[in-house]
Every structure is written in C-alpha cells, then in structure tokens.
Design a protein around this motif. Sequence first.
Motif, short mmCIF file in Angstrom:
data_model
loop_
_atom_site.label_atom_id
_atom_site.label_comp_id
_atom_site.label_asym_id
_atom_site.label_seq_id
_atom_site.Cartn_x
_atom_site.Cartn_y
_atom_site.Cartn_z
N ALA A 81 -9.12 5.81 -15.54
CA ALA A 81 -9.49 6.34 -14.21
C ALA A 81 -10.07 7.74 -14.33
N ARG A 124 -13.37 0.47 -16.55
CA ARG A 124 -14.71 0.87 -16.99
C ARG A 124 -14.73 1.23 -18.48
N ALA A 138 0.82 -1.21 0.00
CA ALA A 138 0.00 0.00 0.00
C ALA A 138 0.85 1.26 0.00
N ARG A 168 -4.38 3.43 -18.54
CA ARG A 168 -4.99 3.22 -17.23
C ARG A 168 -5.36 4.56 -16.58
N PHE A 176 -5.79 2.82 -9.53
CA PHE A 176 -6.08 1.50 -10.09
C PHE A 176 -7.50 1.03 -9.78
N ALA A 177 -7.96 1.28 -8.56
CA ALA A 177 -9.30 0.82 -8.16
C ALA A 177 -10.39 1.48 -9.01
N HIS A 178 -10.05 2.57 -9.67
CA HIS A 178 -11.05 3.30 -10.46
C HIS A 178 -10.98 2.96 -11.94
N THR A 179 -10.25 1.93 -12.30
CA THR A 179 -10.08 1.58 -13.71
C THR A 179 -10.92 0.34 -14.06
#
Length: 354
Positions: A148, A57, A6, A144, A52-55
Amino acid sequence: VADPAAAPAGATPAAANLAAATLAGDRRALARLLTRIENGAPEAEAALAALFAHTGRAHLVGITGPPGTGKSSLVSALARVYRQRQASVAIVAVDPSSPFTGGAILGDRIRMRDLAGDPGIFIRSMASRGSLGGLARATADVVRALDAAGFDKILIETVGAGQSEVDIARAALTTVVVEAPGLGDDVQAIKAGLLEVADVLAVNKADLPGAEAAVRALRASLDLASPAARRWAPGDGHHGPPGHAGTPAPPGGAAAAGWAVPIVSTVATEGRGADDLAAALDRHRAYLAATGGLAQRERERLSHELEARLRDQLLEDLTRRLGAEALAGAVERLLAREIDPASMARALAAQLNA
Ligand SMILES: Nc1nc2c(ncn2[C@@H]2O[C@H](COP(=O)(O)OP(=O)(O)OP(=O)(O)O)[C@@H](O)[C@H]2O)c(=O)[nH]1
Ligand SMILES: [Mg+2]
C-alpha cells in the motif's frame, strides 16, 4: 445501515492517520504501522483495513533457501539492480528460528548497510515471537502495508528450509530458492519441499568450486520432479496430468503449468548474475500475467488467508464462550479416554450454535 465489516476493531482517528500517512509515503508512519502490526495492536487491523484497497500492485518476491547460501547478499544485489531502474524496493528479512533479533538479522543489517540512506529502499527485519503461524500472518500484513505504501518490489527473505519458511515464501508471487555449492549433498538439501515452491532457482557462490555440478544436479532434479508438468496446458495446473485427477499439483513452482523453472548462476557479493536474476523474475511475472496465473495465485492466497483467519476467529470465539476451564476439562476427558478428540471437538463446536 452500517456495514459491520467496515468498522474493524481499533478504528480510531490515530489508525486513520496512520493509514493516510502511509499512503502519502510517510516512512516514519509506515515504520510505526509495522511495529503496531508486529505487536498485534488493534489500530493496526483498522489501518490495514483502510489500506487493503490500495494493495495488489507490488511484485512480491520471496527469497528462501538453506542457511548461509547468500540470500541476504543476493537481496542486496537485486535491490541495487532495481534501484538502477528507478524502482523502489522494500526488503523484509524474516527469521522464524530466532525469537530475538539474533545473529542472522544482525548479519543482514551489516550486509545491507550500503543500501541504507537511499529513500527508495526500506528494510525491515522480523523475528519469531512465539507461534510460527503468527509470524507468517504478521509477515503477510507487513508486506501488505509495504504494498500500500507504494513499493514497486517487495523482497521477502526467509532463512532455512522448513515448512514455515515455505509458507512465508508462498505468500509471494514469485519465489526464488537460493542454493550454493559445498553444502554437502545439494540434491538432499533441496528435497525438503523447497524445489516444489521454486519459480526461479539461483545457484549462488558461482565463484566457488562445485557450482556447475550444483546446477547440473538441480537441473536433473527439476526434470525428475516435473517432466509431465511442463506439458500441462497453461492455467490448468490444478487439474494435473490426464489420469491423475486425484492428485492436484501444488501451486506454483516446478509444477506450475508451462513454466520451466530457470536456474540462474550468481555471485551475489560481486553483483554478478543479479541482472539475469531480475530478468528471470520479470519473465515469471509476465508469464503469470499472460496465463491468468496472477489472478489464480491471488485467489488462492486470499482464500487461504480467509480460512486461516476464520479458524482463528472461531477458535477465539469458542474459547471465550466456553472458558479456558471448560477446555481444560475437555482435555482431561480425552486423557481419561472417555471420549475421542474428533467427537469432543464436534460436541464443543455444537455448543457455539446452542
Ligand atoms: N564466495 C562467495 N561468498 C558469498 C557469496 N554470496 C554470499 N557470500 C558469503 O556467504 C556468507 C553468507 O551470506 P548471506 O548473504 O548472509 O547468506 P544468507 O543466506 O542470507 O544467510 P542466512 O540469512 O544466515 O541464512 C557471507 O559471508 C557472504 O559474504 C558469493 O556469491 N560468493
Ligand atoms: Mg540472510
């Protein structure tokens, strides 16, 4: 206990701001982030980690094919169709052949100029800086970041037909191979591994003589390449036809289970056929979603990327620990035929665990 994963290198407030501003739709922050990515700046890695967590889509569409077939013109025409539907569009033009921002990209800029000024469009050009593997990775990271940032469609244009272009195109969910009549032997031009990556074929310059012959030639080579593939059960593309278990099918393209590669005729300079092309891209995405291919491609892409990054990281670790001199010495021993490359590699790697 903090998760070491993290806290990536470069996790500074600046990186966090860059990520937050990118997510909030700040186009200047996005442009800054893309520059950091291209330069390999440490805060880029941290920002990408946060993003990354927002990719996952966006619809990633790769557009490749021989030089001059009209890829950039087609990308512009496609972007216009998407804008009419209120979809936001990011365009990434990648030129692996040129270490500088060379002629091809300049041409792209001119051809895409009429798109500029629309806030729903974002255009980025990338050129090779040394290693092609590096360019492929930087392109994946740039895509990426754009994903995002919330773009609905991301169009990735690569010039040429070499392995590096194919690799870049492979990062896309849907790959369009653009051909044009009058390039000499059309069938020859598509033999170099291009046909296998095509999910959709566009025969551009349909206003020129020979376009129909090009469509016929492409249809014939598609039928030759994948008569069996069409009969495979959906989702079974990697097991191959019965009796051929030892030869897994390449991912996607003509060999994708149950997907018949459509051939779309276009006149990019007039926008003709761009609607049909957009419809074919939609159908392909819907097909992948319905058959589980979406998840499968994502899994392949991420596992491929993880392997590549691990390889890089292990090599970097090894080089740092052993020192450049030791590696140079190892090459000398190979030259002297004291030891073979495989044994040398094994011996060096063993020193990491020692
Ligand atoms: N006649 C005709 N010319 C076209 C068409 N589409 C593009 N062109 C022309 O073909 C030339 C190359 O177009 P580009 O869009 O730059 O092609 P490209 O594949 O992006 O080229 P590179 O990126 O350099 O490989 C330009 O002069 C275009 O105006 C078309 O449908 N018909
Ligand atoms: Mg171009």
